[in-house]
Structure formats: structure tokens, C-alpha cells
Scaffold this active site. Sequence first.
Site, PDB file in Angstrom:
ATOM      1  N   HIS A   1       0.841  -1.185   0.000  1.00  0.00           N
ATOM      2  CA  HIS A   1       0.000   0.000   0.000  1.00  0.00           C
ATOM      3  C   HIS A   1       0.879   1.239   0.000  1.00  0.00           C
ATOM      4  O   HIS A   1       1.860   1.326   0.745  1.00  0.00           O
ATOM      5  CB  HIS A   1      -0.903   0.028   1.236  1.00  0.00           C
ATOM      6  CG  HIS A   1      -1.716   1.279   1.347  1.00  0.00           C
ATOM      7  ND1 HIS A   1      -2.889   1.467   0.663  1.00  0.00           N
ATOM      8  CD2 HIS A   1      -1.491   2.431   2.045  1.00  0.00           C
ATOM      9  CE1 HIS A   1      -3.370   2.677   0.933  1.00  0.00           C
ATOM     10  NE2 HIS A   1      -2.543   3.279   1.765  1.00  0.00           N
TER      11      HIS A   1
ATOM     12  N   ASP B   1     -16.249   1.351   5.983  1.00  0.00           N
ATOM     13  CA  ASP B   1     -15.132   2.279   5.793  1.00  0.00           C
ATOM     14  C   ASP B   1     -15.392   3.214   4.621  1.00  0.00           C
ATOM     15  O   ASP B   1     -15.102   4.417   4.698  1.00  0.00           O
ATOM     16  CB  ASP B   1     -13.831   1.512   5.559  1.00  0.00           C
ATOM     17  CG  ASP B   1     -12.730   2.438   5.077  1.00  0.00           C
ATOM     18  OD1 ASP B   1     -12.305   3.308   5.866  1.00  0.00           O
ATOM     19  OD2 ASP B   1     -12.326   2.332   3.900  1.00  0.00           O
TER      20      ASP B   1
ATOM     21  N   ARG C   1     -15.775  11.685   6.030  1.00  0.00           N
ATOM     22  CA  ARG C   1     -14.564  12.371   6.492  1.00  0.00           C
ATOM     23  C   ARG C   1     -14.054  13.337   5.438  1.00  0.00           C
ATOM     24  O   ARG C   1     -13.596  14.448   5.743  1.00  0.00           O
ATOM     25  CB  ARG C   1     -13.477  11.360   6.846  1.00  0.00           C
ATOM     26  CG  ARG C   1     -13.765  10.554   8.110  1.00  0.00           C
ATOM     27  CD  ARG C   1     -12.835   9.349   8.210  1.00  0.00           C
ATOM     28  NE  ARG C   1     -11.447   9.744   8.097  1.00  0.00           N
ATOM     29  CZ  ARG C   1     -10.489   8.950   7.586  1.00  0.00           C
ATOM     30  NH1 ARG C   1     -10.786   7.748   7.121  1.00  0.00           N
ATOM     31  NH2 ARG C   1      -9.258   9.375   7.543  1.00  0.00           N
TER      32      ARG C   1
ATOM     33  N   SER D   1      -8.857   2.794   8.289  1.00  0.00           N
ATOM     34  CA  SER D   1      -9.371   2.774   6.924  1.00  0.00           C
ATOM     35  C   SER D   1      -8.520   1.875   6.033  1.00  0.00           C
ATOM     36  O   SER D   1      -9.034   1.017   5.303  1.00  0.00           O
ATOM     37  CB  SER D   1      -9.413   4.196   6.360  1.00  0.00           C
ATOM     38  OG  SER D   1      -9.853   4.201   5.029  1.00  0.00           O
TER      39      SER D   1
ATOM     40  N   LYS E   1      -9.590  -2.449   4.828  1.00  0.00           N
ATOM     41  CA  LYS E   1      -9.660  -2.888   3.429  1.00  0.00           C
ATOM     42  C   LYS E   1      -8.594  -3.930   3.121  1.00  0.00           C
ATOM     43  O   LYS E   1      -8.849  -4.917   2.426  1.00  0.00           O
ATOM     44  CB  LYS E   1      -9.521  -1.693   2.491  1.00  0.00           C
ATOM     45  CG  LYS E   1     -10.673  -0.707   2.569  1.00  0.00           C
ATOM     46  CD  LYS E   1     -10.616   0.319   1.460  1.00  0.00           C
ATOM     47  CE  LYS E   1      -9.466   1.289   1.624  1.00  0.00           C
ATOM     48  NZ  LYS E   1      -9.709   2.294   2.679  1.00  0.00           N
TER      49      LYS E   1
END
Length: 416
Positions: free
Chosen positions: A84, A163, A170, A185, A189
Site C-alpha cells: 500500500h 469504511d 470524512r 481505513s 480494506k
Amino acid sequence: MDEHAMRTAIERKRDGGTLEARTWHEIVAAYAQGAIDDAQMAALAMAVHFRELDLDEIVALTDAMLESGERLLFPRVPFVVDKHSSGGVSDIVSLVAVPIVAACGVPVAKLSGRALGHTGGTIDKLEAIPGFRVALETREFIAQVERVGCAIAAASDALAPADKRLYRLRDRTGSVPSVGLIVASILSKKLAGGAHGFVFDVKCGSAAFMHDESEALLLARRLVEVAARFDRPAHAIVSAMSEPLGRCIGTGIETIEAREFLRGTREDPRVKALVLAIAAKMLALGGVEDGERGAAAALADGRAYERFVAMVEAQGATRAALEALAIAPRAHEMRATHAGTVARIDAVALGNAARRLTERASTAGIELAVNIGERVERGQPIATIYGDAVAAHEIQHAVEIVEAPSVPLPLVLATL
């Protein structure tokens, strides 16, 4: 969780208190079912933004959002990794590292997102290849990872749906930059995606969501700590994003840069350094020793490129379509107006300009010819615009040249 209980939870967080795991589960379940409205959830998110979450609360919120949807499983693959990035400009690491790691024998199940603001999205880049499918059914995604060794696809709406709803709220209410909410968050995922281990590339600098190095280190540390609480080993790298990582900026043009990098016809030292560092961490999670050397070998002998082609073909495109992808015709070349040293490159401005260019042509964009710290002479090319030249003035001002020498930040600021 009724309105009164939610108000009590908001007040507790507002005053610096902590909420129990059961409370977080009740809040997320009620919000997902519509029993809590956006006004109260926005108030809680803002309270968290100012008061933050402790480690136990992050774990509880992550688990609650994870449980709101489906979870993928890879029963035929003993160990699957994912990576990520927290978002950057000209960041082609995923496009390159995923096939490298798969070519070295460690399967990669990569769930990616679209562009946010000035940053590029891996999904958008892959969609520049005609025929490439980013929306895969769960069974297709799992089968491809088992058969090809890697897949890069958009996260299904069925994964951590709570989420997705909370993130949209948000974003609308200005409570995105909270370490605890960001970690929950990301990991809700990633855990739903079924991978057994993760590598996080946390960007830090003027073009990153985390501008301060101490904040980026905290985010990286929390990601690793929370992953461990779910029995998922993880590594994190904090990398500089005060200038674009690679040379090309724009969805299709970055895919072309990644293709040429994998083919060995183009090599940027900054991209290569970060790709090999991240690939080595991914391979280490999969039990491969001396991963950096193995990754470099897979890149050099063509195995990584062939694995990329296999992934492209498995997801609906063809080798011919990939290799025919071409940069939009050149519109304008930017040159230095005076001699000096490159002191600053405004990656945010360049990212925004590239986004507008790609709205007109998918392979339009910007190609930089310089990095921070380089000496340039008057009239020397500093960037080329492909496509429409309307962004020329923005790009000229995005590259600052000064008389005094300038030293760039190290690319890798920390590893965890």
C-alpha cells in the site's frame, strides 16, 4: 446504539476519553444500518481528529469496519502479500514491484484505488491499457492470483463497506488527516483483501498527505502495530515525496514509463531504488532471502516484464495493446530561463496539471528532465508537456531554479 448513547460517545471522545471495543463495534454497525446519521458520525470523526485514538481503539475500529463486509480467502496459496502506498506523484512502484515479486515466486493480491486530488491512482493508470479490466469478481481475483501469481484490481464495494461510507463523510467534513482513522481505513480494506502480509510505503513531504516526518513515522509505526494485532506481519518504509518519484506524471504516461522500466529500456535511479527496497520487503515476508538481489535479477532477465504481460492478458487486455500504448504527441518543451540549481519542484502543481491534461487524452502528461539538486544551464530542457500546452505556465513556475547549491532529501527516510 441509539442517539443518546452516540451523543455520550461523542462527548467522551471530545473530552479526551477512550471508547471500549464493544462501543466501536456498535457505532460502526449502527452507522452502516442507518441508525446513526451523518451529523453525529461527523461529530465523532472530528472529535477523533482532535483527540486521536489509542492503539486499542484503532484495532477495535479496524475490526468493526472489517466485519461490515466480506473477506477474501486464498485456500490454495500458503502466503500472499499486498502493498500500500499512501499516495504520491509519479509513483509507479506498484505497477513495477507487483510483477517483480510475483516473478520471484511470492504471490501478490493487490487491491488498489483511484486518484485522490493531485496523486495518481494505480487503477486509473492500468485503465489506460485498452481492454484492461480493473473490476474483478471475487472468484476471478482469487483464481488469477493462484494461476498468474499476481492481480491488481479495484477493491469491491463488498469489502469493508462501512469504511467507504465513513471515508466519504470524512472527506466532506475535513477529518481525513487523523492517524487513527487513516490506519483503520487502510487496514480494514487490506485485511478484507485476504493477504497474509503487507508492506506500507508511507509518503512524507510537500506532495504527500503527511507533510511532517514525525507524523509519517507515527503512521508507519501504527500500521505495522495494528497489522500485528491481526496476526499479519508487516513492514513499512517512509519515503520522501517532496518531488515526483519518477519522470512521467499522468495516468497513461506513467503506465508507459512502468512498461519501459520493466522492459529495461528506461531506468530512473530513484524509481529503481524504491522499487527494489519495497520488493525486497515483500519478498522477505514471503520467506525469500536476499530479496533485493532476486528482485534485481527478475527485472534484468525479463521475468518481471513477462509476468506483467501475463497479468495484463489475464485481466482482459493484450500484449499488443500494452506495447502499442504511446505517449500523446508533444505539445511544448519547457526550458530553464536562467542557470542555477533546481531547488524545488512543486509536485502538487504538476500532479494537478497532469490530471487536467489526461482529461483531454489518456496518454497526455508531463515528463520532467530534472531533479532537485541538479545543475541546469539557461535554455536547458526541464520538462516536456505531451498533449495540450495550456499548463505551460504552471509547469514553468513549478520548477524553481536558484543560484545557491541545493541538496535533495534522501529517498528512504526510515524503514520499520
